[in-house]
Design an enzyme around this catalytic site. Structure first.
Site, PDB file in Angstrom:
ATOM      1  N   TRP A 191      -2.933  -0.612  -5.643  1.00 20.59           N
ATOM      2  CA  TRP A 191      -2.726  -1.583  -6.727  1.00 20.59           C
ATOM      3  C   TRP A 191      -3.481  -2.852  -6.359  1.00 20.59           C
ATOM      4  O   TRP A 191      -3.354  -3.346  -5.231  1.00 20.59           O
ATOM      5  CB  TRP A 191      -1.236  -1.923  -6.931  1.00 20.59           C
ATOM      6  CG  TRP A 191      -1.128  -3.064  -7.901  1.00 20.59           C
ATOM      7  CD1 TRP A 191      -1.332  -3.013  -9.254  1.00 20.59           C
ATOM      8  CD2 TRP A 191      -0.898  -4.451  -7.585  1.00 20.59           C
ATOM      9  NE1 TRP A 191      -1.238  -4.276  -9.788  1.00 20.59           N
ATOM     10  CE2 TRP A 191      -0.971  -5.169  -8.792  1.00 20.59           C
ATOM     11  CE3 TRP A 191      -0.637  -5.149  -6.403  1.00 20.59           C
ATOM     12  CZ2 TRP A 191      -0.791  -6.549  -8.860  1.00 20.59           C
ATOM     13  CZ3 TRP A 191      -0.466  -6.523  -6.457  1.00 20.59           C
ATOM     14  CH2 TRP A 191      -0.530  -7.223  -7.682  1.00 20.59           C
TER      15      TRP A 191
ATOM     16  N   GLU B 140      -2.477   2.409  -9.498  1.00 24.20           N
ATOM     17  CA  GLU B 140      -1.415   1.766 -10.297  1.00 24.20           C
ATOM     18  C   GLU B 140      -1.983   0.751 -11.285  1.00 24.20           C
ATOM     19  O   GLU B 140      -2.657  -0.201 -10.904  1.00 24.20           O
ATOM     20  CB  GLU B 140      -0.427   1.070  -9.348  1.00 24.20           C
ATOM     21  CG  GLU B 140       0.718   0.368 -10.068  1.00 24.20           C
ATOM     22  CD  GLU B 140       1.710  -0.274  -9.101  1.00 24.20           C
ATOM     23  OE1 GLU B 140       1.494  -0.227  -7.869  1.00 24.20           O
ATOM     24  OE2 GLU B 140       2.705  -0.856  -9.591  1.00 24.20           O
TER      25      GLU B 140
ATOM     26  N   LYS C 184      -1.648  -2.093 -14.573  1.00 24.61           N
ATOM     27  CA  LYS C 184      -0.777  -3.233 -14.889  1.00 24.61           C
ATOM     28  C   LYS C 184      -1.237  -3.899 -16.180  1.00 24.61           C
ATOM     29  O   LYS C 184      -2.411  -3.837 -16.538  1.00 24.61           O
ATOM     30  CB  LYS C 184      -0.818  -4.227 -13.724  1.00 24.61           C
ATOM     31  CG  LYS C 184       0.217  -5.324 -13.828  1.00 24.61           C
ATOM     32  CD  LYS C 184       0.462  -5.986 -12.483  1.00 24.61           C
ATOM     33  CE  LYS C 184       1.479  -7.098 -12.644  1.00 24.61           C
ATOM     34  NZ  LYS C 184       1.901  -7.652 -11.376  1.00 24.61           N
TER      35      LYS C 184
ATOM     36  N   ASP D 154       4.313   1.968 -13.277  1.00 19.75           N
ATOM     37  CA  ASP D 154       5.344   1.015 -12.858  1.00 19.75           C
ATOM     38  C   ASP D 154       6.093   0.558 -14.107  1.00 19.75           C
ATOM     39  O   ASP D 154       5.475   0.129 -15.095  1.00 19.75           O
ATOM     40  CB  ASP D 154       4.672  -0.175 -12.138  1.00 19.75           C
ATOM     41  CG  ASP D 154       5.678  -1.192 -11.605  1.00 19.75           C
ATOM     42  OD1 ASP D 154       6.568  -1.612 -12.371  1.00 19.75           O
ATOM     43  OD2 ASP D 154       5.568  -1.580 -10.427  1.00 19.75           O
TER      44      ASP D 154
ATOM     45  N   HIS E  91       5.153  -2.741 -15.851  1.00 21.17           N
ATOM     46  CA  HIS E  91       3.742  -3.044 -16.081  1.00 21.17           C
ATOM     47  C   HIS E  91       3.240  -2.755 -17.485  1.00 21.17           C
ATOM     48  O   HIS E  91       2.058  -2.527 -17.707  1.00 21.17           O
ATOM     49  CB  HIS E  91       2.880  -2.281 -15.069  1.00 21.17           C
ATOM     50  CG  HIS E  91       2.991  -2.831 -13.686  1.00 21.17           C
ATOM     51  ND1 HIS E  91       2.127  -2.504 -12.673  1.00 21.17           N
ATOM     52  CD2 HIS E  91       3.853  -3.727 -13.158  1.00 21.17           C
ATOM     53  CE1 HIS E  91       2.466  -3.152 -11.571  1.00 21.17           C
ATOM     54  NE2 HIS E  91       3.520  -3.884 -11.839  1.00 21.17           N
TER      55      HIS E  91
ATOM     56  N   HIS F 271       6.746   3.817 -10.078  1.00 17.79           N
ATOM     57  CA  HIS F 271       7.352   2.646  -9.451  1.00 17.79           C
ATOM     58  C   HIS F 271       8.504   2.260 -10.356  1.00 17.79           C
ATOM     59  O   HIS F 271       8.300   1.639 -11.402  1.00 17.79           O
ATOM     60  CB  HIS F 271       6.346   1.489  -9.346  1.00 17.79           C
ATOM     61  CG  HIS F 271       5.569   1.518  -8.074  1.00 17.79           C
ATOM     62  ND1 HIS F 271       4.753   0.495  -7.673  1.00 17.79           N
ATOM     63  CD2 HIS F 271       5.519   2.454  -7.090  1.00 17.79           C
ATOM     64  CE1 HIS F 271       4.213   0.799  -6.497  1.00 17.79           C
ATOM     65  NE2 HIS F 271       4.655   1.983  -6.126  1.00 17.79           N
TER      66      HIS F 271
ATOM     67  N   ASP G 261       7.110  -8.791 -15.799  1.00 12.88           N
ATOM     68  CA  ASP G 261       7.164  -7.911 -14.623  1.00 12.88           C
ATOM     69  C   ASP G 261       7.937  -8.611 -13.503  1.00 12.88           C
ATOM     70  O   ASP G 261       7.384  -8.962 -12.477  1.00 12.88           O
ATOM     71  CB  ASP G 261       5.715  -7.610 -14.206  1.00 12.88           C
ATOM     72  CG  ASP G 261       5.623  -6.753 -12.960  1.00 12.88           C
ATOM     73  OD1 ASP G 261       6.452  -5.854 -12.805  1.00 12.88           O
ATOM     74  OD2 ASP G 261       4.709  -6.993 -12.149  1.00 12.88           O
TER      75      ASP G 261
ATOM     76  N   ASP H 125      10.421  -7.574 -11.644  1.00 18.45           N
ATOM     77  CA  ASP H 125      10.877  -6.740 -10.528  1.00 18.45           C
ATOM     78  C   ASP H 125      12.346  -6.942 -10.186  1.00 18.45           C
ATOM     79  O   ASP H 125      12.718  -7.039  -9.016  1.00 18.45           O
ATOM     80  CB  ASP H 125       9.983  -6.952  -9.299  1.00 18.45           C
ATOM     81  CG  ASP H 125       8.569  -6.460  -9.532  1.00 18.45           C
ATOM     82  OD1 ASP H 125       8.359  -5.236  -9.488  1.00 18.45           O
ATOM     83  OD2 ASP H 125       7.677  -7.286  -9.792  1.00 18.45           O
TER      84      ASP H 125
ATOM     85  N   ASP I 297      10.359  -0.025  -6.821  1.00 17.13           N
ATOM     86  CA  ASP I 297       9.578  -1.255  -6.648  1.00 17.13           C
ATOM     87  C   ASP I 297      10.294  -2.425  -7.309  1.00 17.13           C
ATOM     88  O   ASP I 297      10.092  -2.702  -8.486  1.00 17.13           O
ATOM     89  CB  ASP I 297       8.167  -1.060  -7.250  1.00 17.13           C
ATOM     90  CG  ASP I 297       7.252  -2.244  -6.953  1.00 17.13           C
ATOM     91  OD1 ASP I 297       7.625  -3.098  -6.136  1.00 17.13           O
ATOM     92  OD2 ASP I 297       6.151  -2.307  -7.546  1.00 17.13           O
TER      93      ASP I 297
HETATM   94  C1  RNT Z   1       2.590  -5.333  -8.443  1.00 13.51           C
HETATM   95  C2  RNT Z   1       2.787  -3.888  -8.240  1.00 13.51           C
HETATM   96  C3  RNT Z   1       2.825  -3.425  -6.815  1.00 13.51           C
HETATM   97  C4  RNT Z   1       3.650  -4.306  -5.910  1.00 13.51           C
HETATM   98  C5  RNT Z   1       3.903  -3.727  -4.539  1.00 13.51           C
HETATM   99  C6  RNT Z   1       4.408  -4.738  -3.582  1.00 13.51           C
HETATM  100  O1  RNT Z   1       2.797  -5.737  -9.723  1.00 13.51           O
HETATM  101  O2  RNT Z   1       3.937  -3.457  -8.889  1.00 13.51           O
HETATM  102  O3  RNT Z   1       3.236  -2.108  -6.772  1.00 13.51           O
HETATM  103  O4  RNT Z   1       4.885  -4.593  -6.473  1.00 13.51           O
HETATM  104  O5  RNT Z   1       2.775  -3.086  -4.091  1.00 13.51           O
HETATM  105 ZN    ZN Z   2       4.482  -1.400  -8.578  1.00 10.18          ZN
END
Ligand code: RNT
Ligand code: ZN
Length: 414
Positions: free
Chosen positions: A180, A221, A223, A254, A257, A281, A289, A291, A321
């Protein structure tokens, strides 16, 4: 075996659901738990602040400050989570014994202690090159206009694939190495094509290096946007979907994302029509995003159900994640991870035949009726039994363990 469990089991048996078979299948579905909830994605390089458009908010005391503390915290968290587990680490967690090692010079020796840790705890390992929190990541990485910058990051990623393959070999369990990158533009660029062409070229150079796919699986990955890259993200969904399909790589979806009302659960079935395997993720975006710790919400359940209903146990690699620094980090980690297994178990208890028959005969009223009825089935007793069989706390008693650990360990960290 509790009386509650026996009764609950009968409720499910009435629907034709075999609880013991569900347990046996769940035992074989690993969830890759990320190491970075323990220290707010800091790592041990001490190279500066987290950047790359991702952010951890909150300063709850007790963050792991070094590799020993992080490993200790991981073991605590693992002892509170049922099921088959893997551990997902990032290149910034290299164990360099205090020496400064450039990211394009990392090799498996810098991760030897993680391999020992994985062996000790019977974990598979997954890996990530780290393309953020580094001076050379300030203006793009693999898509940078500067060839020297691209070269540095290509070397880093190649090293990481080799390290991943070593993990796979030494643990006899393939490692998923996920790329990523944060590259993007704060404001509207004139040219979106050139950086994407450079990213494509860099990725091709990275994947040209000969690394045994028996031991290392490559994932990419996508986004939507990051902080400071609101107007254009080079590694967008379309970019990586096309890339993964044309190069036969794993696509990493993810949950944070995409646009806020867009869900990854709906993408799994489409992605797996054209790809052999994907990586998830599992995260929870709140407005962006962010998290957040994953809750057992509709989307988490839908993700798990998609995997179970279509027997994607082997084709979907489940990774977590999320990172929340505003609450006790061990509880954050544990609650999120337990929720993932909870959702998988709930999915495994669906009366698949009844639902499929109702759907296939066009009886959508029955389909809705069954789906709604499932929500009030005695799932708690089944979940508790599974936790007990795994030797982990079955209910809120996991919080007592977190509290005791906080009192004795994390609260003593400054
Ligand atoms: C970032 C991505 C990525 C990170 C990690 C730490 O937006 O989601 O995967 O969160 O690699
Ligand atoms: Zn991620």
């Amino acid at each position: 075996m509790s009386k509650c469990f026996e009764t609950a089991k009968n409720f499910y048996a009435d629907l034709g659901v075999d609880v013991e078979a569900a347990f046996a299948r769940l035992d074989k579905i690993p969830v890759s738990i990320h190491c970075w909830q323990g220290d707010d994605v800091n790592g041990f390089e001490n190279s500066g602040e987290l950047d790359g458009g991702i952010a951890v908010t909150g300063n709850y005391p007790g963050r792991a400050r070094n590799i020993q503390e992080l490993k200790c915290d991981i073991e605590k968290m693992l002892s509170l989570v049922p099921g088959a587990k893997r551990l997902n680490i990032h290149a910034i967690y290299a164990d360099t014994e205090g020496k400064k090692v450039e990211r394009n010079e990392l090799d498996v020796t810098h991760f030897a202690s993680w391999i020992d840790f994985a062996k000790k705890n019977k974990l598979g390992l997954d890996f990530n090159p780290t393309f953020f929190a580094h001076p050379l990541a300030a203006n793009g990485t693999l898509s940078s206009a500067d060839a020297a910058v691209r070269k540095y990051w290509i070397e880093h990623a190649v090293n990481c694939r080799k390290i991943g393959a070593e993990f796979g070999k030494q643990l006899n369990d393939p490692c998923v190495t996920n790329v990523w990158i944060p590259d993007g533009f704060k404001d509207t660029p004139f040219d979106r094509l050139s950086p994407r062409k450079r990213l494509e070229e860099s990725l091709d150079a990275i994947f040209a290096a000969d690394v045994d796919t028996k031991y290392n699986l490559d994932a990419v990955e996508s986004k939507l946007f990051g902080i400071g890259a609101e107007s254009c993200t080079i590694g967008s969904h379309e970019f990586y979907m096309g890339y993964a399909v044309s190069r036969k790589k794993l696509l990493c979806l993810d949950a944070g994302h995409f646009h806020p009302t867009e869900v990854i659960s709906d993408k799994i079935s489409s992605a797996l029509l054209v790809l052999d395997e994907i990586l998830l993720h599992v995260s929870r975006g709140v407005r962006w995003d962010s998290d957040h710790v994953i809750c057992w919400d509709t989307e988490l359940q839908s993700i798990a159900s998609e995997i179970i209903r279509h027997n994607f146990d082997r084709r979907v690699h489940i990774g977590l994640d999320y990172f929340d620094g505003s609450i006790n980090r061990i509880s954050a980690w544990t609650i999120g991870a337990r929720n993932m297994y909870k959702a998988l178990l709930f999915a495994l208890l669906e009366p698949a035949d009844l639902l499929r028959n109702a759907e296939n005969s066009g009886d959508f009223g029955t389909r809705l009726g069954i789906m709604e009825e499932l929500k009030t089935m005695p799932f708690t007793a089944i979940w508790k039994e599974y936790c007990e069989r795994c030797g982990v706390p079955s209910g809120l008693n996991f919080l007592d363990e977190v509290k005791a650990y906080e009192k004795n360990i994390t609260s003593k960290r400054s």
